[in-house]
Design an enzyme around this catalytic site. Sequence first.
Site, short mmCIF file in Angstrom:
data_model
loop_
_atom_site.label_atom_id
_atom_site.label_comp_id
_atom_site.label_asym_id
_atom_site.label_seq_id
_atom_site.Cartn_x
_atom_site.Cartn_y
_atom_site.Cartn_z
N SER A 54 0.79 -1.24 0.00
CA SER A 54 0.00 0.00 0.00
C SER A 54 0.82 1.29 0.00
O SER A 54 0.31 2.34 -0.35
CB SER A 54 -0.95 0.02 1.20
OG SER A 54 -0.23 0.16 2.41
N LYS A 92 0.45 4.80 6.83
CA LYS A 92 -0.09 5.56 5.70
C LYS A 92 0.47 6.98 5.74
O LYS A 92 1.15 7.38 6.67
CB LYS A 92 -1.62 5.63 5.75
CG LYS A 92 -2.35 4.29 5.80
CD LYS A 92 -2.26 3.51 4.50
CE LYS A 92 -3.03 2.19 4.61
NZ LYS A 92 -2.79 1.33 3.43
#
Length: 201
Positions: A54, A92
Amino acid sequence: MARQGPVTKKAEGVGREKKKGGFRETVLLLVLGVGIAMLLRAFVIGSFYIPSESMENTLLVNDQVVVNKLAGKPERGDIVVFKGWGGVDTIKRVIGVGGDKVVCCDAMKRITVNGTPLEEKSYLYPGDYASGKKFDVTVPAGKLWLMGDHRSASRDSRGHMEEPGGGFISEDAVIGKAVVRYWPLSRGYLFSRPDIFDKVK
């Protein structure tokens, strides 16, 4: 001729005491070092292993990063480790902070924050797009809007919009800010906040 026996025994005794003292000091230093390392790991720095795609190409699977737990309040552009959706440690990039209006996308398919378009080429996965899902959110106070750099392979705030909490993560859930990629050694890198976020007001 002077007798040397008693002097020799005394010297041997002193030598044994010095050895015992040196051993105690070594053990004490070792215990102290381990204690300091444990305190640093618990309250100051930590290590995080990258389990997914990701955050490519910024972070690849199996990369490891050092996390600063005392970095302060997260800012736009920071890479953070946090207790994510389902209580799992997640990494993230912060795109929006409390009060920000984050929208996808403008006419040039860019994410905008408070009306300012983000030119994300410096960290976005090559050939990827800002987002395949349209959204228009205002980040509540004390919350964050987070996205992976490999947008098409990242289940981030966008993928949790329909859940309680609207995909936002509390600032209190942030464990720390990623400061350096230290493994593998060939990919060692000191992270810095992208300057594109300086334009956001």
